[in-house]
Design an enzyme around this catalytic site. Structure first.
Site, short mmCIF file in Angstrom:
data_model
loop_
_atom_site.label_atom_id
_atom_site.label_comp_id
_atom_site.label_asym_id
_atom_site.label_seq_id
_atom_site.Cartn_x
_atom_site.Cartn_y
_atom_site.Cartn_z
N GLU A 143 0.95 -1.12 0.04
CA GLU A 143 -0.06 0.10 0.11
C GLU A 143 0.93 1.33 0.12
O GLU A 143 0.31 2.33 0.36
CB GLU A 143 -0.87 0.07 1.18
CG GLU A 143 -1.89 -1.15 1.31
CD GLU A 143 -3.00 -1.04 0.95
OE1 GLU A 143 -3.31 -0.15 0.07
OE2 GLU A 143 -4.14 -1.81 1.06
N HIS A 152 -3.43 2.04 8.82
CA HIS A 152 -4.53 1.31 8.34
C HIS A 152 -4.63 0.19 9.24
O HIS A 152 -3.80 -0.63 9.53
CB HIS A 152 -4.16 0.85 6.75
CG HIS A 152 -5.04 -0.04 6.50
ND1 HIS A 152 -6.52 0.14 6.50
CD2 HIS A 152 -5.06 -1.30 5.90
CE1 HIS A 152 -7.06 -0.95 5.91
NE2 HIS A 152 -6.19 -1.97 5.73
N HIS A 201 -7.91 -3.10 10.98
CA HIS A 201 -9.24 -3.69 10.73
C HIS A 201 -9.95 -3.77 12.22
O HIS A 201 -10.30 -4.78 12.75
CB HIS A 201 -9.02 -4.97 10.11
CG HIS A 201 -8.14 -5.14 8.97
ND1 HIS A 201 -7.62 -6.29 8.37
CD2 HIS A 201 -7.69 -4.05 7.93
CE1 HIS A 201 -7.10 -5.98 7.23
NE2 HIS A 201 -7.21 -4.60 6.93
N HIS A 250 -13.96 -3.04 5.11
CA HIS A 250 -12.54 -3.32 5.24
C HIS A 250 -11.71 -2.79 6.52
O HIS A 250 -11.36 -3.87 7.12
CB HIS A 250 -12.03 -2.81 3.97
CG HIS A 250 -10.42 -3.07 3.77
ND1 HIS A 250 -9.69 -2.73 2.51
CD2 HIS A 250 -9.59 -3.40 4.60
CE1 HIS A 250 -8.48 -3.06 2.88
NE2 HIS A 250 -8.27 -3.51 4.22
O1 2HA Z 1 -1.64 -4.62 3.78
O2 2HA Z 1 -4.56 -4.62 5.40
O3 2HA Z 1 -5.49 -3.69 2.99
C1 2HA Z 1 -2.52 -5.25 4.67
C2 2HA Z 1 -3.98 -4.80 4.39
C3 2HA Z 1 -4.09 -4.00 3.16
ZN ZN Z 2 -6.70 -3.82 5.38
#
Ligand code: 2HA
Ligand code: ZN
Length: 269
Positions: free
Chosen positions: A119, A142, A144, A214
């Site tokens: 990313e 980023h 989850h 996501h």
């Molecule tokens: O790189 O979560 O969305 C790992 C991720 C990509």
């Molecule tokens: Zn991700």
């Protein structure tokens, strides 16, 4: 080779903060396998000696040209690396890169050749944008977060600022510590240019944005602060879900209570 962190306490502190946050992400269940990414602009900690360090990789194309990143340095989580490993050994599961003079390539300079996250173009585009705006923000995250992602599976919460208002009203601190709320980005392919572009646009108005079904993308001055913004939002999501699990719709703070908080803490409307 000696670690680049040796005898550089400020840089070491910055990287240890990344490791600490990576540990929290794993403990919270927000970072399964290689899930999530962290990049931090560490240019302010770079001394003359670091500037003369030879590259330990070939220059690699970023895929985009980012003029504000000329000569900047970043710590980046490695591609396919796990947050739980990064928590213990940040320099084995991530690396420090330098953006080359043409602003279109990067080279790894320390500690070893760990290729940055897939990313990277999206993360670097965000950093480029932040610098262009004169923002003091240097970290992007980023991850989850379970309850926030769960909420993004319902259309109700994807309307502009519906989730923000609900989450703010679950506990008074949420608006105080995430005053710009939660931006929403409809589902797009992970790693795509469209998702990166939509994220840039949404970061104009929000520090934390939800990628539908996501995860979230957050920015702040440092990685701990970016984590804290996501953490307070997710705490509110947990309170909402706990209330629903007990069989009732939570009342939420009233409009008057929210207005009082906003005045008392001098928050944006
Ligand atoms: O790189 O979560 O969305 C790992 C991720 C990509
Ligand atoms: Zn991700």
């Amino acid at each position: 080779m000696e670690s680049i962190l040796k005898n550089r306490p400020a840089l070491e502190h910055e990287i240890y903060q990344v490791a600490e946050v990576a540990g929290y992400l794993w403990q919270k269940g927000w970072a399964e396998r290689n899930g999530g990414n962290i990049t931090v602009n560490i240019t302010e900690h770079v001394d003359d000696q670091i500037r003369t360090l030879p590259a330990i990789s070939e220059p690699m194309a970023i895929g985009v040209t980012l003029p504000h990143l000329k000569g900047c340095y970043f710590y980046c989580k490695g591609t396919q690396k796990r947050m739980r490993d990064l928590a213990r050994c940040p320099m084995d599961n991530g690396s420090i890169i330098r953006i080359t003079e043409d602003c279109a390539h990067y080279e790894i300079i320390a500690d070893s050749v760990v290729k940055p996250t897939s990313e990277l173009p999206a993360h670097l585009s965000v950093h480029n944008y932040l610098l262009a705006k004169g923002s003091p923000y240097r970290a992007s995250l980023h991850t989850h977060p379970i309850e926030l992602v769960a909420m993004s599976h319902s259309k109700t919460f994807l309307e502009k600022d519906v989730a923000t208002r609900l989450l703010w009203s679950m506990i008074p601190e949420t608006k105080a510590f995430c005053p710009r709320g939660l931006g929403i980005i409809p589902y797009m392919l992970p790693g795509s240019v469209d998702l990166a572009d939509a994220t840039l646009k949404e970061l104009d108005d929000y520090d934390v944005v939800m990628w539908e079904k996501h995860g979230v993308f957050a920015v702040d001055t440092d990685i701990m602060s970016a984590f804290d913004q996501v953490d307070v939002l997710n705490k509110s999501a947990q309170i909402y879900i706990a209330s629903k699990s007990m069989g009732f719709e939570p009342d939420g703070m009233s409009d008057e209570q929210m207005a009082e908080m906003t005045r008392a803490f001098n928050l944006p409307k």
